[in-house]
Design a protein around this motif. Sequence first.
Motif, PDB file in Angstrom:
ATOM      1  N   UNK A  76       0.811  -1.210   0.000  1.00  0.00           N
ATOM      2  CA  UNK A  76       0.000   0.000   0.000  1.00  0.00           C
ATOM      3  C   UNK A  76       0.842   1.256   0.000  1.00  0.00           C
ATOM      4  N   UNK A  77       1.928   1.231   0.758  1.00  0.00           N
ATOM      5  CA  UNK A  77       2.837   2.381   0.803  1.00  0.00           C
ATOM      6  C   UNK A  77       3.428   2.655  -0.573  1.00  0.00           C
ATOM      7  N   UNK A  78       3.721   1.587  -1.303  1.00  0.00           N
ATOM      8  CA  UNK A  78       4.308   1.739  -2.642  1.00  0.00           C
ATOM      9  C   UNK A  78       3.329   2.341  -3.649  1.00  0.00           C
ATOM     10  N   UNK A  79       2.030   2.310  -3.331  1.00  0.00           N
ATOM     11  CA  UNK A  79       1.051   2.903  -4.249  1.00  0.00           C
ATOM     12  C   UNK A  79       0.906   4.414  -4.047  1.00  0.00           C
ATOM     13  N   UNK A  80       1.417   4.917  -2.936  1.00  0.00           N
ATOM     14  CA  UNK A  80       1.320   6.361  -2.669  1.00  0.00           C
ATOM     15  C   UNK A  80       2.360   7.082  -3.517  1.00  0.00           C
ATOM     16  N   UNK A  81       1.962   8.078  -4.299  1.00  0.00           N
ATOM     17  CA  UNK A  81       2.911   8.806  -5.153  1.00  0.00           C
ATOM     18  C   UNK A  81       4.093   9.360  -4.354  1.00  0.00           C
ATOM     19  N   UNK A  82       5.288   9.266  -4.942  1.00  0.00           N
ATOM     20  CA  UNK A  82       6.497   9.747  -4.272  1.00  0.00           C
ATOM     21  C   UNK A  82       6.390  11.233  -3.945  1.00  0.00           C
ATOM     22  N   UNK A  83       5.658  11.950  -4.771  1.00  0.00           N
ATOM     23  CA  UNK A  83       5.514  13.383  -4.546  1.00  0.00           C
ATOM     24  C   UNK A  83       4.886  13.720  -3.209  1.00  0.00           C
ATOM     25  N   UNK A  84       4.065  12.802  -2.668  1.00  0.00           N
ATOM     26  CA  UNK A  84       3.445  13.034  -1.363  1.00  0.00           C
ATOM     27  C   UNK A  84       4.509  13.128  -0.275  1.00  0.00           C
ATOM     28  N   UNK A  85       5.457  12.192  -0.293  1.00  0.00           N
ATOM     29  CA  UNK A  85       6.529  12.206   0.700  1.00  0.00           C
ATOM     30  C   UNK A  85       7.445  13.405   0.485  1.00  0.00           C
ATOM     31  N   UNK A  86       7.713  13.728  -0.774  1.00  0.00           N
ATOM     32  CA  UNK A  86       8.571  14.873  -1.063  1.00  0.00           C
ATOM     33  C   UNK A  86       7.935  16.177  -0.581  1.00  0.00           C
ATOM     34  N   UNK A  87       6.622  16.265  -0.715  1.00  0.00           N
ATOM     35  CA  UNK A  87       5.919  17.453  -0.223  1.00  0.00           C
ATOM     36  C   UNK A  87       6.026  17.540   1.291  1.00  0.00           C
ATOM     37  N   UNK A  88       5.954  16.394   1.949  1.00  0.00           N
ATOM     38  CA  UNK A  88       6.094  16.375   3.403  1.00  0.00           C
ATOM     39  C   UNK A  88       7.476  16.823   3.846  1.00  0.00           C
ATOM     40  N   UNK A  89       8.490  16.344   3.119  1.00  0.00           N
ATOM     41  CA  UNK A  89       9.859  16.764   3.452  1.00  0.00           C
ATOM     42  C   UNK A  89      10.044  18.260   3.207  1.00  0.00           C
ATOM     43  N   UNK A  90       9.409  18.771   2.154  1.00  0.00           N
ATOM     44  CA  UNK A  90       9.507  20.203   1.860  1.00  0.00           C
ATOM     45  C   UNK A  90       8.891  21.048   2.969  1.00  0.00           C
ATOM     46  N   UNK A  91       7.908  20.469   3.672  1.00  0.00           N
ATOM     47  CA  UNK A  91       7.275  21.179   4.778  1.00  0.00           C
ATOM     48  C   UNK A  91       8.050  21.020   6.085  1.00  0.00           C
ATOM     49  N   UNK A  92       9.119  20.240   6.039  1.00  0.00           N
ATOM     50  CA  UNK A  92       9.944  20.059   7.226  1.00  0.00           C
ATOM     51  C   UNK A  92       9.521  18.910   8.117  1.00  0.00           C
ATOM     52  N   UNK A  93       8.676  18.019   7.619  1.00  0.00           N
ATOM     53  CA  UNK A  93       8.241  16.876   8.417  1.00  0.00           C
ATOM     54  C   UNK A  93       9.346  15.829   8.502  1.00  0.00           C
ATOM     55  N   UNK A  94       9.410  15.142   9.635  1.00  0.00           N
ATOM     56  CA  UNK A  94      10.371  14.055   9.795  1.00  0.00           C
ATOM     57  C   UNK A  94       9.852  12.811   9.075  1.00  0.00           C
ATOM     58  N   UNK A  95      10.717  11.784   8.965  1.00  0.00           N
ATOM     59  CA  UNK A  95      10.312  10.542   8.308  1.00  0.00           C
ATOM     60  C   UNK A  95       9.103   9.919   9.003  1.00  0.00           C
ATOM     61  N   UNK A  96       9.132   9.891  10.339  1.00  0.00           N
ATOM     62  CA  UNK A  96       8.016   9.329  11.085  1.00  0.00           C
ATOM     63  C   UNK A  96       6.731  10.102  10.878  1.00  0.00           C
ATOM     64  N   UNK A  97       6.830  11.427  10.848  1.00  0.00           N
ATOM     65  CA  UNK A  97       5.644  12.257  10.631  1.00  0.00           C
ATOM     66  C   UNK A  97       5.073  12.072   9.232  1.00  0.00           C
ATOM     67  N   UNK A  98       5.965  11.927   8.243  1.00  0.00           N
ATOM     68  CA  UNK A  98       5.509  11.710   6.869  1.00  0.00           C
ATOM     69  C   UNK A  98       4.751  10.390   6.765  1.00  0.00           C
ATOM     70  N   UNK A  99       5.308   9.356   7.388  1.00  0.00           N
ATOM     71  CA  UNK A  99       4.639   8.060   7.346  1.00  0.00           C
ATOM     72  C   UNK A  99       3.305   8.100   8.083  1.00  0.00           C
ATOM     73  N   UNK A 100       3.320   8.679   9.276  1.00  0.00           N
ATOM     74  CA  UNK A 100       2.138   8.649  10.116  1.00  0.00           C
ATOM     75  C   UNK A 100       1.002   9.541   9.656  1.00  0.00           C
ATOM     76  N   UNK A 101       1.329  10.693   9.064  1.00  0.00           N
ATOM     77  CA  UNK A 101       0.289  11.660   8.712  1.00  0.00           C
ATOM     78  C   UNK A 101       0.013  11.776   7.215  1.00  0.00           C
TER      79      UNK A 101
END
Length: 215
Positions: free
Chosen positions: A107-132
């Motif tokens: 399921x995680x692999x189906x989420x577009x990579x851009x979603x995680x990149x957007x989270x990193x751009x907002x300053x979210x940590x790895x755990x926050x990106x996964x959880x939220x």
Amino acid sequence: MDVLFDNLDLYGPGFLTTVELFALAAVGSLIWGTILAMLRVSPVPVFRAAATTYVTLFRNTPLTLLFFFFAFAFPLLKIVSISFFAAAVTALILYTAAFVCEVLRSGINTVPVGQAEAGRALGLTFGQILGTVVLPQAGRTVVPPMVSTMIALLKNTTVAAGFSVVEAGAIQSYLSERGYNVFVGMLWVALFFIILVIPMTLLQRSLEKRWSVAR
């Protein structure tokens, strides 16, 4: 009907134990499987390797061997004394968590990579990106396979009957000892398992319908 009503003292406690085994193992495997899935996609190579090794080992190990280990070998280590029921729950959790991990990872692999990149751009940590960001979206896509995994877990509880845990899988031997028609008795067991599976199937359809509308 006589087989059922004359042996309610078997069916009642047996299926109560089955439900208890399933409930505890389901909660435990979902928690541990989610942690493993997070480790599988972790940016830390050691964590990824450890989780991959765990999943490979437990997915390819027969469940009966795990039961044997926790019921007979583990007590010999004299680390802690556990009952056969606790041993059964532990074996089911460790085994099922490997499958839960792979379901979530798909399921995680189906989420577009851009979603995680957007989270990193907002300053979210790895755990926050996964959880939220990632896991909430991944969870919507894995409802059918996750429910299938839970149904498989429910059926796997019958393995505990061979290790002194009196649950639904043990009813057959008791009926045989009492001289009742085992075939009819097992038909009732099958019916009760169907009744237990139906709510999970309905929950799956409800969640799919609700989340498909939300998307």
